[in-house]
Write an enzyme that holds these catalytic residues in place. Structure first.
Site, PDB file in Angstrom:
ATOM      1  N   HIS A 129       6.240 -15.141  16.666  1.00 38.28           N
ATOM      2  CA  HIS A 129       7.339 -15.763  15.883  1.00 38.28           C
ATOM      3  C   HIS A 129       7.042 -15.699  14.384  1.00 38.28           C
ATOM      4  O   HIS A 129       7.482 -16.575  13.629  1.00 38.28           O
ATOM      5  CB  HIS A 129       7.564 -17.232  16.274  1.00 38.28           C
ATOM      6  CG  HIS A 129       7.808 -17.462  17.732  1.00 38.28           C
ATOM      7  ND1 HIS A 129       9.070 -17.665  18.258  1.00 38.28           N
ATOM      8  CD2 HIS A 129       6.954 -17.508  18.783  1.00 38.28           C
ATOM      9  CE1 HIS A 129       8.980 -17.849  19.565  1.00 38.28           C
ATOM     10  NE2 HIS A 129       7.696 -17.745  19.915  1.00 38.28           N
ATOM     11  N   SER A 134       6.662   2.750  -7.916  1.00 38.98           N
ATOM     12  CA  SER A 134       7.662   2.123  -8.773  1.00 38.98           C
ATOM     13  C   SER A 134       7.818   2.872 -10.080  1.00 38.98           C
ATOM     14  O   SER A 134       6.841   3.352 -10.655  1.00 38.98           O
ATOM     15  CB  SER A 134       7.232   0.681  -9.060  1.00 38.98           C
ATOM     16  OG  SER A 134       8.047   0.123 -10.061  1.00 38.98           O
ATOM     17  N   LYS A 163       1.970   0.143  -8.856  1.00 36.97           N
ATOM     18  CA  LYS A 163       2.482  -0.322  -7.554  1.00 36.97           C
ATOM     19  C   LYS A 163       2.560   0.853  -6.583  1.00 36.97           C
ATOM     20  O   LYS A 163       2.997   1.936  -6.928  1.00 36.97           O
ATOM     21  CB  LYS A 163       3.866  -0.935  -7.750  1.00 36.97           C
ATOM     22  CG  LYS A 163       4.384  -1.713  -6.543  1.00 36.97           C
ATOM     23  CD  LYS A 163       5.606  -2.527  -6.973  1.00 36.97           C
ATOM     24  CE  LYS A 163       6.070  -3.488  -5.895  1.00 36.97           C
ATOM     25  NZ  LYS A 163       6.640  -2.813  -4.772  1.00 36.97           N
ATOM     26  N   GLU A 170       8.861   3.285   5.525  1.00 35.05           N
ATOM     27  CA  GLU A 170      10.268   3.165   5.141  1.00 35.05           C
ATOM     28  C   GLU A 170      11.068   4.370   5.640  1.00 35.05           C
ATOM     29  O   GLU A 170      12.169   4.226   6.176  1.00 35.05           O
ATOM     30  CB  GLU A 170      10.378   2.998   3.612  1.00 35.05           C
ATOM     31  CG  GLU A 170       9.839   1.642   3.175  1.00 35.05           C
ATOM     32  CD  GLU A 170       9.675   1.486   1.666  1.00 35.05           C
ATOM     33  OE1 GLU A 170      10.211   2.313   0.904  1.00 35.05           O
ATOM     34  OE2 GLU A 170       8.992   0.523   1.253  1.00 35.05           O
TER      35      GLU A 170
END
Ligand SMILES: O=C(O)C[C@H](O)C(=O)O
Length: 465
Positions: A188, A318, A324, A331
């Site tokens: 969960h 980025s 980054k 993805e």
């Protein structure tokens, strides 16, 4: 501008560019279906050329087609298979639902090219007829479904399954390598009891093993070929031996397990084999989506996320945030899984929409099926090479989170009972204490008992990966 020649079909004459091998029906389709950019996939074009090649051979063996003409058709089909005529198949997916225009595109190209091979010309005085010779003993209604199945089986067995096996093997090696690394589990999205990183990854491997079995189990139905059914499944205009012989010929040509469909009415009226097969592809997409999501969550950070694993840093993430790096392979994989699930909906609706003797959603179904295979095969290859092979554990972070976890308290259930264990966990959480400090503060057990009973490495069970 190339000069035109006049080609004719049953609708009358039409101009066709002289440098093209296609004929009147291809030209009409080009003009009537200027719809979007999706063209008939090359895998389907090749499968159709293989089907025409097999039909010409069997028709010649059965003395239904003069040997010389059959040999010229076979040579022309081989040229298509060698990509010598790749600009000759320009038709859109969004055309007749039976694929008749693509079938005629192939018939016209092979007829004109075979005529040239025989020393004749392309055009209306050609020596080989698109319908009477190239399409002999066939209808689009059995040829197109046959080409769909040939393309699908080849794509699944030669492209998809090998990539699936490679990714499965990579993850299996990771599961073995990390089998002793104890980490906190999560259910969960909340802290749960511990397990090993190897056990966690072994679940991914088992998912891919099941996917592989489901995909393999879908192949025999897709390997059934409609050829020999002609217009409605009765086999009108075919020799009694044609259907079995032509399936055997295609099996030999492709080294794939093709057989003639035992019921040609089902083979023409439905796309059930591909609906079922795509269901297995959708299942693989669902598994890959979960795996890629777990990988990106586990590698989240680098400072402020879970950060239990590291994945390869492949490119700057980025354009504005210096330094980054993002989980881009995850993805790409999750995006393409969405596309495959969408394709499954389209394939299901198309498959469910046959009427009477024919399903007329075929170009859309095969377009989606082959796109799903390309996406999944290329996606797994990319994810494997640029992400999965580089997964490494972050030992410090794993033990930090494990030791801070409150759910290690579950080990106390059998010694002091659920209620007292819950009190310890809740007090620790509210007052910012360690579990041990909370337990000692409540006086439910001694320090020595805590150290003996709360041992994460003994909480991971005996479940082998
Ligand atoms: O093209 C064919 O052979 C048949 C066509 O799909 C039809 O049933 O009208």
């Amino acid at each position: 501008m190339a000069a035109n020649r006049i080609e004719k079909d049953s609708m009358g004459p039409i101009d066709v560019p002289d440098d093209k091998l296609w004929g009147a029906q291809t030209q009409r389709s080009l003009e009537h279906f200027r719809i979007s950019t999706e063209k008939m996939p090359i895998e389907l074009v090749h499968a159709l050329a293989l089907t025409k090649r097999a039909a010409a051979k069997v028709n010649s063996d059965l003395r239904l087609l003069p040997q010389e003409r059959a040999e010229a058709i076979i040579q022309a089909a081989d040229e298509v298979l060698a990509n010598q005529h790749k600009d000759e198949f320009p038709l859109a997916i969004w055309q007749t639902g039976s694929g008749t225009q693509t079938n005629m595109n192939m018939n016209e190209v092979l007829a004109n090219r075979a005529s040239e091979i025989l020393g004749g010309e392309r055009g209306m005085s050609r020596l080989v007829h698109p319908n009477d010779d190239v399409n002999k003993s066939q209808s689009s209604n059995d040829v197109f479904p046959t080409a769909m199945h040939v393309a699908a089986v080849i794509a699944v067995r030669e492209h998809l399954i090998p990539q699936l096996q490679v990714l499965k093997q990579t993850l299996h090696s990771k599961a073995e390598a990390f089998k002793d690394i104890v980490k906190i589990g999560r259910t969960h999205l909340q802290d749960a009891t511990p397990l090993t990183l190897g056990q966690e990854i072994s679940g991914w491997v088992a998912m891919l093993e099941h996917n592989l079995k489901h995909i393999e189990q879908s192949i025999p139905h897709v390997a059934e070929l409609a050829l020999g059914g002609t217009a409605v499944g009765t086999g009108l205009n075919t020799h009694p031996e044609y259907a079995v012989r032509v399936a055997k010929e295609l099996a030999e040509l492709t080294k794939q397990p093709f057989v003639t469909a035992p019921n040609k009415f089902e083979a023409l009226a439905t796309c059930d084999a591909l609906v079922h097969g795509h269901g297995a592809l959708k299942g693989l997409a669902a598994s890959l989506m979960k795996i890629a999501n777990d990988v990106r969550w586990l590698s989240s950070g680098p400072r402020c996320g879970i950060g239990e694993i590291a994945i390869p840093e492949n490119e700057p993430g980025s354009s504005i945030m210096p330094g980054k790096v993002n989980p881009t392979q995850c993805e790409a994989l999750t995006m393409l899984c969405c596309q495959v699930m969408g394709n499954d909906v389209a394939v299901n609706i198309g498959g469910a929409s046959g009427n009477f003797e024919l399903n007329v959603f075929r170009p859309m179904v095969i377009h989606n099926f082959l796109q799903s295979i390309r996406l999944l095969a290329d996606g797994m290859d990319s994810f494997n090479h640029h992400c999965a092979v580089g997964i490494e554990p972050n030992h410090d972070r794993i033990s930090q989170l494990l030791n801070e976890s409150l759910m290690l308290v579950t080990a106390l259930n059998t010694h002091i009972g659920y209620d007292k264990a819950a009190e310890i966990a809740k007090q620790a959480h509210k007052q910012g204490l360690t579990l041990k400090a909370s337990a000692l503060k409540l006086g439910y057990l001694s320090e020595e008992e805590f150290d003996r009973w709360v041992r994460p490495e003994e909480m991971v069970g005996s479940m082998k990966q």
